[in-house]
Design a protein around this motif. Structure first.
Motif, PDB file in Angstrom:
ATOM      1  N   ASP A 153       0.835  -1.206   0.121  1.00 15.85           N
ATOM      2  CA  ASP A 153       0.057   0.124  -0.010  1.00 15.85           C
ATOM      3  C   ASP A 153       0.871   1.245   0.136  1.00 15.85           C
ATOM      4  O   ASP A 153       0.252   2.340  -0.082  1.00 15.85           O
ATOM      5  CB  ASP A 153      -0.791  -0.126   1.099  1.00 15.85           C
ATOM      6  CG  ASP A 153      -0.210   0.071   2.569  1.00 15.85           C
ATOM      7  OD1 ASP A 153       0.849  -0.763   2.495  1.00 15.85           O
ATOM      8  OD2 ASP A 153      -0.891   0.394   3.317  1.00 15.85           O
ATOM      9  N   ARG A 154       2.192   1.132   0.019  1.00 13.78           N
ATOM     10  CA  ARG A 154       3.121   2.468   0.206  1.00 13.78           C
ATOM     11  C   ARG A 154       4.070   2.147  -1.018  1.00 13.78           C
ATOM     12  O   ARG A 154       5.220   2.724  -0.923  1.00 13.78           O
ATOM     13  CB  ARG A 154       3.750   2.352   1.582  1.00 13.78           C
ATOM     14  CG  ARG A 154       2.584   2.803   2.394  1.00 13.78           C
ATOM     15  CD  ARG A 154       3.141   2.572   3.988  1.00 13.78           C
ATOM     16  NE  ARG A 154       4.505   3.544   4.002  1.00 13.78           N
ATOM     17  CZ  ARG A 154       4.399   4.882   4.450  1.00 13.78           C
ATOM     18  NH1 ARG A 154       3.179   5.286   5.059  1.00 13.78           N
ATOM     19  NH2 ARG A 154       5.452   5.689   4.597  1.00 13.78           N
ATOM     20  N   TRP A 189       1.671   8.406  -0.721  1.00 11.04           N
ATOM     21  CA  TRP A 189       2.175   6.844  -0.892  1.00 11.04           C
ATOM     22  C   TRP A 189       0.888   6.140  -1.453  1.00 11.04           C
ATOM     23  O   TRP A 189      -0.088   6.399  -0.823  1.00 11.04           O
ATOM     24  CB  TRP A 189       2.422   6.020   0.232  1.00 11.04           C
ATOM     25  CG  TRP A 189       3.897   6.403   0.583  1.00 11.04           C
ATOM     26  CD1 TRP A 189       5.093   6.022  -0.043  1.00 11.04           C
ATOM     27  CD2 TRP A 189       4.465   7.600   1.333  1.00 11.04           C
ATOM     28  NE1 TRP A 189       6.003   6.706   0.634  1.00 11.04           N
ATOM     29  CE2 TRP A 189       5.750   7.788   1.480  1.00 11.04           C
ATOM     30  CE3 TRP A 189       3.712   8.476   2.184  1.00 11.04           C
ATOM     31  CZ2 TRP A 189       6.608   8.544   2.517  1.00 11.04           C
ATOM     32  CZ3 TRP A 189       4.240   9.618   2.892  1.00 11.04           C
ATOM     33  CH2 TRP A 189       5.787   9.545   2.950  1.00 11.04           C
ATOM     34  N   TRP A 190       0.803   5.315  -2.588  1.00  9.23           N
ATOM     35  CA  TRP A 190      -0.032   4.485  -3.001  1.00  9.23           C
ATOM     36  C   TRP A 190       0.230   3.012  -3.540  1.00  9.23           C
ATOM     37  O   TRP A 190       1.483   2.827  -3.696  1.00  9.23           O
ATOM     38  CB  TRP A 190      -0.650   5.186  -4.080  1.00  9.23           C
ATOM     39  CG  TRP A 190      -1.395   6.435  -4.072  1.00  9.23           C
ATOM     40  CD1 TRP A 190      -2.686   6.485  -3.597  1.00  9.23           C
ATOM     41  CD2 TRP A 190      -0.984   7.973  -3.761  1.00  9.23           C
ATOM     42  NE1 TRP A 190      -2.940   7.824  -3.268  1.00  9.23           N
ATOM     43  CE2 TRP A 190      -1.838   8.644  -3.455  1.00  9.23           C
ATOM     44  CE3 TRP A 190       0.352   8.106  -3.961  1.00  9.23           C
ATOM     45  CZ2 TRP A 190      -1.630   9.841  -3.205  1.00  9.23           C
ATOM     46  CZ3 TRP A 190       0.333   9.688  -3.786  1.00  9.23           C
ATOM     47  CH2 TRP A 190      -0.635  10.588  -3.317  1.00  9.23           C
ATOM     48  N   SER A 211      -1.374   1.470  -5.596  1.00  7.82           N
ATOM     49  CA  SER A 211      -1.547   1.286  -7.128  1.00  7.82           C
ATOM     50  C   SER A 211      -0.827   2.157  -7.978  1.00  7.82           C
ATOM     51  O   SER A 211      -0.754   3.324  -7.789  1.00  7.82           O
ATOM     52  CB  SER A 211      -2.881   1.540  -7.236  1.00  7.82           C
ATOM     53  OG  SER A 211      -3.206   1.791  -8.597  1.00  7.82           O
ATOM     54  N   THR A 259      -3.131   4.702  -9.747  1.00  2.00           N
ATOM     55  CA  THR A 259      -3.845   5.804  -8.919  1.00  2.00           C
ATOM     56  C   THR A 259      -2.754   6.693  -8.867  1.00  2.00           C
ATOM     57  O   THR A 259      -2.620   7.945  -8.733  1.00  2.00           O
ATOM     58  CB  THR A 259      -3.961   5.287  -7.397  1.00  2.00           C
ATOM     59  OG1 THR A 259      -5.107   4.160  -7.826  1.00  2.00           O
ATOM     60  CG2 THR A 259      -4.541   6.444  -6.626  1.00  2.00           C
ATOM     61  N   ALA A 260      -1.195   6.407  -8.252  1.00  2.00           N
ATOM     62  CA  ALA A 260      -0.130   7.335  -8.448  1.00  2.00           C
ATOM     63  C   ALA A 260       0.152   8.019  -9.448  1.00  2.00           C
ATOM     64  O   ALA A 260       0.299   9.174  -9.342  1.00  2.00           O
ATOM     65  CB  ALA A 260       1.104   6.431  -7.899  1.00  2.00           C
ATOM     66  N   LYS A 276      -2.484  10.745  -9.533  1.00  2.00           N
ATOM     67  CA  LYS A 276      -2.306  11.788  -8.564  1.00  2.00           C
ATOM     68  C   LYS A 276      -1.022  12.656  -8.888  1.00  2.00           C
ATOM     69  O   LYS A 276      -1.041  13.778  -8.768  1.00  2.00           O
ATOM     70  CB  LYS A 276      -1.912  11.215  -7.214  1.00  2.00           C
ATOM     71  CG  LYS A 276      -3.089  10.371  -6.477  1.00  2.00           C
ATOM     72  CD  LYS A 276      -4.153  11.092  -6.073  1.00  2.00           C
ATOM     73  CE  LYS A 276      -4.996  10.318  -5.138  1.00  2.00           C
ATOM     74  NZ  LYS A 276      -6.280  11.390  -4.768  1.00  2.00           N
TER      75      LYS A 276
END
Length: 68
Positions: free
Chosen positions: A6-7, A24-25, A27, A30-31, A34
């Motif tokens: 997850d990070r 922190w993501w 995926s 997703t990152a 962002k």
């Protein structure tokens, strides 16, 4: 460096020469989304830089503005 899934993807905002925000993501998609949002929202800050890193491998995926 081994991080929880997850990070894995680390986004860094640097403004005026100092780290201003981190995210922190787990995926990559997703990152990357962002990253685009952060450039749009924070890109006008003094000396803004946005960096997307795979924290597990250390690979830098994207940097704004481009360093070319």
């Amino acid at each position: 460096m081994r991080l929880g899934s997850d990070r894995r993807y680390h986004l860094i905002l640097i403004a005026a020469g100092r780290p201003a925000m981190h995210g922190w993501w787990g995926s990559e998609a997703t990152a990357r989304d962002k990253f685009v949002v952060w450039v749009g929202v924070y890109g006008a800050l003094p000396d803004a830089r946005v960096i997307l890193v795979d924290a597990e491998s250390g690979a830098v995926f994207r940097v704004w503005p481009d360093e070319r």
